[in-house]
Design an enzyme around this catalytic site. Sequence first.
Site, short mmCIF file in Angstrom:
data_model
loop_
_atom_site.label_atom_id
_atom_site.label_comp_id
_atom_site.label_asym_id
_atom_site.label_seq_id
_atom_site.Cartn_x
_atom_site.Cartn_y
_atom_site.Cartn_z
N GLU A 174 0.83 -1.22 0.00
CA GLU A 174 0.00 0.00 0.00
C GLU A 174 0.87 1.27 0.00
O GLU A 174 0.56 2.26 0.67
CB GLU A 174 -1.03 -0.04 1.13
CG GLU A 174 -1.97 -1.22 0.90
CD GLU A 174 -3.29 -1.17 1.63
OE1 GLU A 174 -3.75 -0.07 1.94
OE2 GLU A 174 -3.86 -2.26 1.86
N1 CAA Z 1 -6.16 11.94 -5.06
C1 CAA Z 1 -6.66 12.32 -6.27
N2 CAA Z 1 -5.90 12.37 -7.36
C2 CAA Z 1 -4.61 12.05 -7.25
C3 CAA Z 1 -4.03 11.65 -6.03
C4 CAA Z 1 -4.87 11.63 -4.90
N3 CAA Z 1 -4.41 11.28 -3.70
N4 CAA Z 1 -2.72 11.39 -6.21
C5 CAA Z 1 -2.49 11.62 -7.51
N5 CAA Z 1 -3.63 11.99 -8.13
C6 CAA Z 1 -3.81 12.37 -9.53
C7 CAA Z 1 -2.86 13.54 -9.79
O1 CAA Z 1 -3.48 14.78 -9.48
C8 CAA Z 1 -2.51 13.41 -11.25
O2 CAA Z 1 -3.45 14.07 -12.04
P1 CAA Z 1 -3.00 15.44 -12.81
O3 CAA Z 1 -1.97 14.98 -13.82
O4 CAA Z 1 -4.26 15.94 -13.40
O5 CAA Z 1 -2.41 16.35 -11.79
C9 CAA Z 1 -2.64 11.91 -11.51
O6 CAA Z 1 -3.38 11.35 -10.41
C10 CAA Z 1 -1.29 11.26 -11.60
O7 CAA Z 1 -0.63 11.51 -10.38
P2 CAA Z 1 0.95 11.70 -10.25
O8 CAA Z 1 1.43 12.56 -11.39
O9 CAA Z 1 1.22 12.15 -8.87
O10 CAA Z 1 1.44 10.20 -10.49
P3 CAA Z 1 2.89 9.58 -10.37
O11 CAA Z 1 3.06 8.66 -11.51
O12 CAA Z 1 3.92 10.65 -10.14
O13 CAA Z 1 2.78 8.63 -9.06
C11 CAA Z 1 2.70 7.97 -6.75
C12 CAA Z 1 2.52 9.10 -7.78
C13 CAA Z 1 2.39 8.65 -5.40
C14 CAA Z 1 4.12 7.40 -6.70
C15 CAA Z 1 1.65 6.86 -7.03
O14 CAA Z 1 1.91 6.19 -8.24
C16 CAA Z 1 1.58 5.83 -5.92
O15 CAA Z 1 0.93 6.06 -4.90
N6 CAA Z 1 2.25 4.65 -6.11
C17 CAA Z 1 2.16 3.56 -5.17
C18 CAA Z 1 1.04 2.64 -5.51
C19 CAA Z 1 0.71 1.73 -4.36
O16 CAA Z 1 0.51 2.17 -3.23
N7 CAA Z 1 0.59 0.46 -4.66
C20 CAA Z 1 0.19 -0.48 -3.68
C21 CAA Z 1 -0.65 -1.51 -4.33
S1 CAA Z 1 -2.05 -1.97 -3.46
C22 CAA Z 1 -1.56 -3.06 -2.28
O17 CAA Z 1 -0.46 -3.15 -1.87
C23 CAA Z 1 -2.76 -3.78 -1.81
C24 CAA Z 1 -2.56 -5.05 -1.15
O18 CAA Z 1 -2.89 -6.08 -1.69
C25 CAA Z 1 -2.18 -5.02 0.29
#
Ligand code: CAA
Length: 416
Positions: A368
Site C-alpha cells: 500500500e
Molecule cells: N487523489 C486524487 N488524485 C490524485 C491523487 C490523490 N491522492 N494522487 C495523484 N492523483 C492524480 C494527480 O493529481 C494526477 O493528475 P493530474 O496529472 O491531473 O495532476 C494523476 O493522479 C497522476 O498523479 P501523479 O502525477 O502524482 O502520479 P505519479 O506517476 O507521479 O505517481 C505515486 C505518484 C504517489 C508514486 C503513485 O503512483 C503511488 O501512490 N504509487 C504507489 C502505488 C501503491 O501504493 N501500490 C500499492 C498496491 S495496493 C496493495 O499493496 C494492496 C494489497 O494487496 C495489500
Amino acid sequence: MDFDYSEEQLMIKAAARDFAVRECLPGVVDRDEHQQFPKTQINRLAELGLMGMMVSPEWGGSGLDTVSYVLAIEEISKVDPSVSVCMSVNNSLVCYGLERFGSDLIKRKYLTGLARGIKDGQLYIGAFLLSEPEAGSDATSQRTTAVRRGGEYILNGMKNWITNGNSASVYIVFAQTDPLQGSKGISAFVVEKRWSGVQVGPKENKMGIRGSDTHSVGFTDVRIPLENRLGEEGEGFAQAMKILEGGRIGIAAQALGIAAGAYERALSYASQRKAFGVSLATHQAIAFKLSDMATRIEGSRWMCLHAAWQKDKGMDFSLSGSMAKLVSSETAMWVTTEAVQVLGGYGYVKEYHVERMMRDAKITQIYEGTSEVQRIVISRNILGKRTATSSEESLRKETIREVVEAGMGEEPLAQN
Ligand code: CAA
C-alpha cells in the site's frame, strides 16, 4: 494523556482484543509455518461485523468510524497480522472503494455482501488489483488493458502480489482504457473471480504474513459488463490514489499493532527473566530499549489516531495518513528487531512469536505504498506537487506540457 475515546470505541477495542487472544492466538505459529489462510478467523470477523466496519448500514456495513477501525486493527495485529491484512484490504480498499465510487447497482450487487463478509452462507470478500509485474510503485505504468467492445469491456493482463487473491470472490481491477492518456487513461472495474478467463496463480511463498493469501491473477479476454465500471472512463488512477489514502491508515494501524504486540512480549520477558542476579529489565541496556520501544509506539499510535480522526471529520488526511504509515511501519521494523534482541536465543525461536513479528513487520514498509512512496506523497504535500517526482510518466507529462505551452506562446505572434 489519552485519546478521548467514546464508549463504543472502547467496546470495539475490547471485542477485537478478546477475539485476537481467544481465536487468533491458538494456531498462529502453525498457520505461519504452513502458510494456512485464516478462514475460520475471517468468518468470525464477518460474524462480528468487522469486515465492513465503516460502510453505512444501508449497504450492509456496521457504520462505525475510522478511530474504531484503527483500534480493532491494532488489537488483531498484535496477535496475527495475516488476519488483519485480509480485514484491512476488504474494509479500506474494497468496501471503501465501492461505497465511494460505485453506482447503486454495484453497491446492491456487491457491496452489501462484501460489507457483511458473507453471502449465501459463504465467505465473501474482495481484493484490490493495482500492482503488476512491472508496475508496483510506478502504478501509472500498468499494462493491463480493458478494450470497449459494444456493451462490454474485454480485459487482458496480469496483476501481482494480490492480497486475498484466491479467497476473494470480487476484484476491483485497474486497467488501461486509453494507454495514450497515461494516468488519465486508467479505469476501474468490478470483476468476479468466477468469470471465464480469470486465472489465479499459485500462492506466493512469503517471508512474513504467511497465512495471508497472496497470488498473481491473470486475465484472458475476460468480458466485463459496462455497468461494472467504477465511475467514468479515465477516473481509475485518481480513484486508486483516493482509496489508498484510506488503506494507508489501515496498514499504519497494522504496523502499530505488530510493534505493540512485540513490545508487550519483550516487556513481559524482560520483567521475568533474570541475568546477573537481577531481572533483565533492571539492566539499563534493556530498560532503555524498552523505553525507546514504548516511546516510538506511542508516537505511532497518536499519528494513526490523528489520521483516522481527520478522516472521520471529513478533513484532508493525505498527509497525516502517509506520515502515520511511514512512521508506524518503520517503528514496527525497529521494535520487532529489538524485541528479538531482548529475548536473545528465545527470540530466534518460532514459538516465542517475536521472530514471526519481525518477518511480518517488513511488509508494512512495502505494501500500500513503500516507505519511499510515502516520502513522495509527504514531500509533495509539504513542498508542492511537482517536487520529488520519480516516475517517467510525470516527466513525460511535464515535457508534453512544456512543448504545448511553448507552442501556444508562439501562436498569437504568428497570427499577428
Ligand atoms: N487523489 C486524487 N488524485 C490524485 C491523487 C490523490 N491522492 N494522487 C495523484 N492523483 C492524480 C494527480 O493529481 C494526477 O493528475 P493530474 O496529472 O491531473 O495532476 C494523476 O493522479 C497522476 O498523479 P501523479 O502525477 O502524482 O502520479 P505519479 O506517476 O507521479 O505517481 C505515486 C505518484 C504517489 C508514486 C503513485 O503512483 C503511488 O501512490 N504509487 C504507489 C502505488 C501503491 O501504493 N501500490 C500499492 C498496491 S495496493 C496493495 O499493496 C494492496 C494489497 O494487496 C495489500
